[in-house]
Design a protein around this motif. Structure first.
Motif, short mmCIF file in Angstrom:
data_model
loop_
_atom_site.label_atom_id
_atom_site.label_comp_id
_atom_site.label_asym_id
_atom_site.label_seq_id
_atom_site.Cartn_x
_atom_site.Cartn_y
_atom_site.Cartn_z
N SER A 26 1.01 -1.27 0.06
CA SER A 26 0.11 0.09 -0.10
C SER A 26 0.81 1.38 0.02
O SER A 26 2.13 1.09 -0.03
CB SER A 26 -0.94 0.17 1.08
N LYS A 27 0.16 2.34 0.15
CA LYS A 27 1.00 3.59 -0.07
C LYS A 27 1.87 4.04 1.21
O LYS A 27 2.85 4.56 1.12
CB LYS A 27 0.08 4.86 -0.64
N GLN A 28 1.21 3.50 2.23
CA GLN A 28 1.87 3.73 3.54
C GLN A 28 2.75 2.64 3.94
O GLN A 28 3.55 2.76 4.63
CB GLN A 28 0.80 4.09 4.60
N THR A 29 2.35 1.36 3.90
CA THR A 29 3.12 -0.03 4.51
C THR A 29 3.22 -1.14 3.49
O THR A 29 2.27 -1.22 2.41
CB THR A 29 2.34 -0.32 5.75
N VAL A 30 4.11 -1.93 3.88
CA VAL A 30 4.05 -3.23 3.06
C VAL A 30 3.64 -4.26 4.23
O VAL A 30 4.41 -4.32 5.37
CB VAL A 30 5.56 -3.58 2.61
N VAL A 31 2.69 -4.79 4.15
CA VAL A 31 2.00 -5.96 5.09
C VAL A 31 2.06 -7.25 4.72
O VAL A 31 1.76 -7.69 3.50
CB VAL A 31 0.66 -5.41 5.63
N TYR A 32 2.77 -8.34 5.26
CA TYR A 32 2.77 -9.60 5.38
C TYR A 32 2.02 -10.43 6.46
O TYR A 32 2.66 -10.28 7.58
CB TYR A 32 4.27 -10.10 4.83
N LYS A 33 1.29 -11.21 6.08
CA LYS A 33 0.33 -12.02 7.04
C LYS A 33 0.64 -13.48 6.74
O LYS A 33 0.28 -14.14 5.62
CB LYS A 33 -0.98 -11.83 7.16
N SER A 34 1.25 -14.17 8.03
CA SER A 34 1.48 -15.51 7.60
C SER A 34 0.27 -16.38 7.75
O SER A 34 -0.57 -16.36 8.81
CB SER A 34 2.60 -16.11 8.79
N SER A 35 0.13 -17.38 6.86
CA SER A 35 -1.05 -18.24 7.06
C SER A 35 -1.05 -19.30 8.19
O SER A 35 -2.10 -19.78 8.91
CB SER A 35 -1.26 -18.94 5.69
N LYS A 36 0.30 -19.52 8.54
CA LYS A 36 0.12 -20.77 9.50
C LYS A 36 0.11 -20.02 11.08
O LYS A 36 -0.76 -20.70 11.62
CB LYS A 36 1.69 -21.24 9.42
N THR A 37 0.91 -18.98 11.15
CA THR A 37 0.73 -18.37 12.64
C THR A 37 -0.16 -17.14 12.63
O THR A 37 -0.69 -16.93 14.01
CB THR A 37 2.25 -17.86 13.09
N GLY A 38 -0.66 -16.62 11.86
CA GLY A 38 -1.36 -15.33 11.74
C GLY A 38 -0.39 -14.09 12.13
O GLY A 38 -0.98 -13.07 12.27
N LYS A 39 0.90 -14.00 12.22
CA LYS A 39 1.56 -13.34 12.50
C LYS A 39 1.91 -12.15 11.27
O LYS A 39 1.97 -12.33 10.34
CB LYS A 39 3.14 -13.79 12.66
N VAL A 40 1.82 -10.78 11.74
CA VAL A 40 1.85 -9.83 10.93
C VAL A 40 3.04 -9.03 10.92
O VAL A 40 3.39 -8.65 11.89
CB VAL A 40 0.67 -8.86 11.08
N ASP A 41 3.72 -8.84 9.82
CA ASP A 41 4.87 -8.03 9.62
C ASP A 41 4.48 -6.82 8.84
O ASP A 41 3.98 -6.82 7.90
CB ASP A 41 6.03 -8.96 8.88
N SER A 42 4.87 -5.76 9.46
CA SER A 42 4.20 -4.41 8.74
C SER A 42 5.58 -3.46 8.62
O SER A 42 6.47 -3.34 9.63
CB SER A 42 3.49 -3.75 9.71
N ILE A 43 5.85 -3.21 7.36
CA ILE A 43 7.08 -2.27 7.32
C ILE A 43 6.74 -0.93 6.54
O ILE A 43 6.01 -0.62 5.61
CB ILE A 43 7.89 -2.96 6.12
N PRO A 44 6.91 0.02 7.41
CA PRO A 44 6.56 1.57 7.03
C PRO A 44 7.31 1.70 5.52
O PRO A 44 8.37 1.57 5.19
CB PRO A 44 6.97 2.48 8.05
N ALA A 45 6.50 2.27 4.77
CA ALA A 45 6.90 2.55 3.21
C ALA A 45 8.30 3.62 3.63
O ALA A 45 9.04 3.49 2.46
CB ALA A 45 6.05 3.11 2.47
N ALA A 46 8.20 4.52 4.29
CA ALA A 46 9.35 5.54 4.49
C ALA A 46 10.47 4.98 4.95
O ALA A 46 11.71 5.67 4.61
CB ALA A 46 8.67 6.80 5.55
N GLU A 47 10.81 3.83 5.49
CA GLU A 47 11.81 2.96 6.21
C GLU A 47 12.35 2.45 4.78
O GLU A 47 13.73 1.92 4.96
CB GLU A 47 11.77 2.31 7.24
N LEU A 48 11.76 2.08 3.78
CA LEU A 48 12.44 1.23 2.59
C LEU A 48 13.31 2.07 1.90
O LEU A 48 13.32 3.04 1.52
CB LEU A 48 11.47 0.86 1.68
N ASN A 49 14.58 1.39 1.92
CA ASN A 49 15.72 1.68 1.10
C ASN A 49 16.40 0.86 0.07
O ASN A 49 17.44 0.95 -0.63
CB ASN A 49 16.83 2.36 2.22
#
Length: 721
Positions: A26-49
């Motif tokens: 998305s414009k603000q974040t990159v979100v990945y959600k695991s189907s096994k554990t349901g854990k969510v990794d959220s990466i702010p778009a401003a920190e991507l280099n």
């Protein structure tokens, strides 16, 4: 292009295993959600280099880097996804996606680079492999050698145990050993737990349900240390998935549940949940082993240096601040007794099932957490032991089934409404009304699927019963037992109609006898109707006519005779039954043109058969001796049966001679259907035999009279002479 990009079936490597999930840009974040554990990794778009596009084992992958040094790798993309992703990154993240190739030469010498949490082994500036340093459990050094040991993952069939690097001595910098420098770089990012320094706080003698016992919990900045009498466990905060705070049903105790991935190990036992039990009455005054400035800087007002309150509140508050995860509590569900849980049994142990806002959790042996996302359907099944309880079955999308049994029937309405409100798929949705009235109307788990054969048999049975009822209405032998009607017909002694009933019974003796006769007639009718249903007689085949032409073969049989040897040669050792199966399959695959050839041959064979058959009839075949033999064969068994029947009748007459009067008295008192049937046959045969005897006697008497009349005139003439 839209504001978001979504991809399903994207894989993330975790300690040697691939976990699938969903990735969304998305414009603000990159979100990945695991189907096994349901854990969510959220990466702010401003920190991507950093964004590298690479070809990997599961198609194509993307490697993302952040300003803080974290690296995220996601695989499972298609080749066509590169254009969409690169365009989205340019417009929204102002970042260019670079294509980077992996080295596949297979060389085992190169250079190592430490980039954030990754150890990259490169050959000619192309990465051959990368090792996440968070997977390293131990680092050992030797002479010009460094050995890395890794955490083991139970979900993988093959695990990487260790990797050894040879570090050649360098002559440029003699102050620092290159082996020690390599080991320090590894240990700075590795997941190696070292209890250095003092603990932030210590909770002593806490009751733990899994693993069972009393443990001292020492809170360190990066891990949790459980110290017991026999076992010690060090739990990194990175392995904590979720935190739960659950009230006990007695409202005097609290459960604090910590979900772990990977689990802690004790021999071959794995503990995916750490469950602590607290009493609500226990109070605690806690002082953190940190300065107020450090507490304020580290926890940002979430904790203070001096705190006091209930013990479970202190533990949950500290864990929430250090793990940086929310605490899940029960939602709006309330059971029949007003509690937020349901008493039930899972496997051999009893426990408590908590319906949460996004799943179910069962405490405590063994603990089970099921998210709504992984539930395929639920089922309310009939209790197996008693009728006062029911079972609650949950099936997951992976095919696993969890059965929570011995739930009180009063909890059904609340649980059904909760499941229905969460829009979960219910197998037996139509049985809610029946549950309130009768427990027998629960739908069993074995009856979930529609059985068409059973329904058809039930329908045929109903039709058969209706037919029998209509037939028995004309002449029925048995009367149904109706207690209410009998009580109305027969008056008691204290009834006002007692005398009337007695007088009526005296007058009705004759009517009772007539009723009995009618009943006997009805039984006879029923027996006769049953007697008419005779088994089908087997049709006797006509004897083969000598010299008659054989019937023509069909098109398939003509083709089979012509193709049998070819099938045998193509399939050596094939049996006769397999030849027929093979031939049937080959015949089905033949085209219409090929089959038309054999159809023409079959028509010609039929014409020849008709001609030969006509010639055979014209020459006198098909009648004569064969017909006579058939007639003789059919008449001979009839004669034998008649003789046998006569002998049987004579035996019956002899055996039934002296006891006829006794049999008649017995028959008047009781007769079964079979006896009635045989008695009728025997009485008919007796009548026939008597009538035959009378006829014979009459014939003999008439013959004697004729002889006497013929002899008298001759004697009179002699006397006159």
């Amino acid at each position: 292009m839209g504001d978001t990009l979504e991809f399903s079936d994207i894989y993330q490597e975790h300690k040697g295993s691939w976990n699938d999930g969903r990735l969304r840009f998305s414009k603000q974040t990159v979100v990945y959600k695991s189907s096994k554990t349901g854990k969510v990794d959220s990466i702010p778009a401003a920190e991507l280099n950093l964004a590298h596009w690479r070809r990997v084992c599961l198609g194509h992958g993307i490697k993302l880097g952040t300003n803080s040094g974290h690296v995220y790798k996601y695989d499972g993309f298609r080749d066509t996804d590169l254009e969409k992703i690169s365009e989205f990154f340019k417009t929204n993240y102002k970042l260019e996606v670079m294509e980077k190739d992996m080295c596949v030469k297979g060389w085992n010498w190169g250079t190592t680079k430490f980039s954030g949490p990754l150890l990259a082994f490169e050959i000619n500036d192309n990465a051959a492999f990368e090792v996440p340093l968070s997977n390293v459990s131990q680092c050992a050094t030797g002479k010009n050698e460094v050995t890395l040991e890794f955490h083991q993952n139970d979900d993988t069939e093959v695990s990487l145990m260790e990797v050894r690097f040879y570090v050649p001595p360098s002559q440029s910098d003699e102050r620092q050993d290159p082996v020690e420098a390599f080991a320090e770089n590894v240990l700075s990012k590795a997941d190696v737990i070292q209890a250095t320094g003092d603990a932030v706080c210590v909770f002593k003698e806490l009751q733990c349900l899994t693993p069972r016992g009393r443990y001292d919990i020492r809170i360190y900045p990066t891990f949790l240390h459980l110290h017991g009498k026999t076992f010690d466990y060090k739990i990194p905060y990175t392995t904590v998935l979720r935190l739960f705070l659950l009230p006990h049903k007695d409202q005097r105790q609290m459960f604090f549940v910590i979900s772990l991935d990977p689990p802690i190990k004790q021999g071959q036992t794995r503990y995916h949940f750490l469950i602590l039990l607290f009493s609500k009455e226990e109070e605690l005054s806690l002082t953190l082993n940190m300065s107020e400035e450090d507490v304020e800087r580290r926890f940002e007002g979430k904790l203070s240096k001096n705190m006091s309150g209930s013990l479970y509140e202190m533990v949950s508050r500290v864990m929430k601040s250090l793990v940086n995860r929310k605490i899940t509590v029960p939602g709006n569900f309330q059971g029949h007794s007003g509690a937020q849980c349901i008493t039930c049994s899972y496997k051999a142990s009893s426990g408590l099932l908590y319906p949460l806002e996004r799943g179910f959790i069962y405490v405590h042996k063994p603990p089970v957490h099921l998210r709504f996302e992984e539930i395929s359907c639920v089922n309310f099944a009939r209790g197996t032991t008693t009728t006062r309880s029911f079972d609650f079955e949950i099936e997951t999308k992976q095919g696993n089934q969890f059965t929570f049994s011995s739930i009180e029937r009063e909890e059904y309405g609340k649980l059904f409404d909760f499941v229905n409100a969460k829009k979960l798929n219910i197998k037996n949705r139509g049985f809610k009304e029946g549950m309130k009235g009768k427990i027998d109307e629960y739908s069993d788990s074995d009856e979930d699927q529609h059985d068409a054969y059973l329904e058809r048999m039930k329908a045929e049975g109903k039709i058969r019963e209706e037919g029998n009822d209509s037939a028995d209405s004309d002449g029925e032998s048995d009367e149904s037992f109706n207690p209410g009607e009998e009580d109305d017909d027969i008056a008691e002694e204290y009834d006002s109609n007692a005398s009337a009933s007695e007088s009526g019974s005296e007058d009705g003796d004759d009517s009772d006898e007539t009723k009995k006769k009618k009943k006997k007639e009805k039984t006879v009718k029923v027996v006769k109707e049953k007697k008419e249903r005779k088994p089908r007689k087997e049709k006797k085949r006509r004897p083969k006519e000598v010299g008659a032409p054989k019937r023509p073969m069909s098109a398939y049989m003509l083709w089979l005779n012509a193709s049998r040897e070819r099938i045998k040669s193509e399939n050596p050792g094939i049996s006769i039954t397999e030849i027929s199966k093979k031939a049937g399959e080959m015949w089905r695959t033949l085209s219409k043109e090929d089959k038309e050839e054999w159809d023409i041959k079959a028509v010609e064979a039929k014409k020849q058969y008709e001609i030969a058959k006509q010639e055979f009839k014209d020459s006198g075949g098909g009648g004569g001796a064969a017909a006579a033999a058939a007639a003789a064969a059919s008449s001979s068994p009839k004669k034998e049966t008649k003789k046998a029947g006569v002998k049987k009748e004579e035996k019956k007459r002899k055996s039934a001679g002296g006891d006829k009067e006794k049999d008649r008295s017995i028959n008047d008192s009781f007769k079964s259907k079979e006896f009635i049937e045989t008695s009728e046959d025997s009485s008919d045969s007796d009548k026939k035999s008597k009538s035959k005897k009378k006829k014979k006697k009459k014939k003999e008497e008439s013959e004697e009279e004729e002889e006497a009349a013929a002899s008298t005139p001759a004697s009179s003439e002699a006397d006159s002479d």
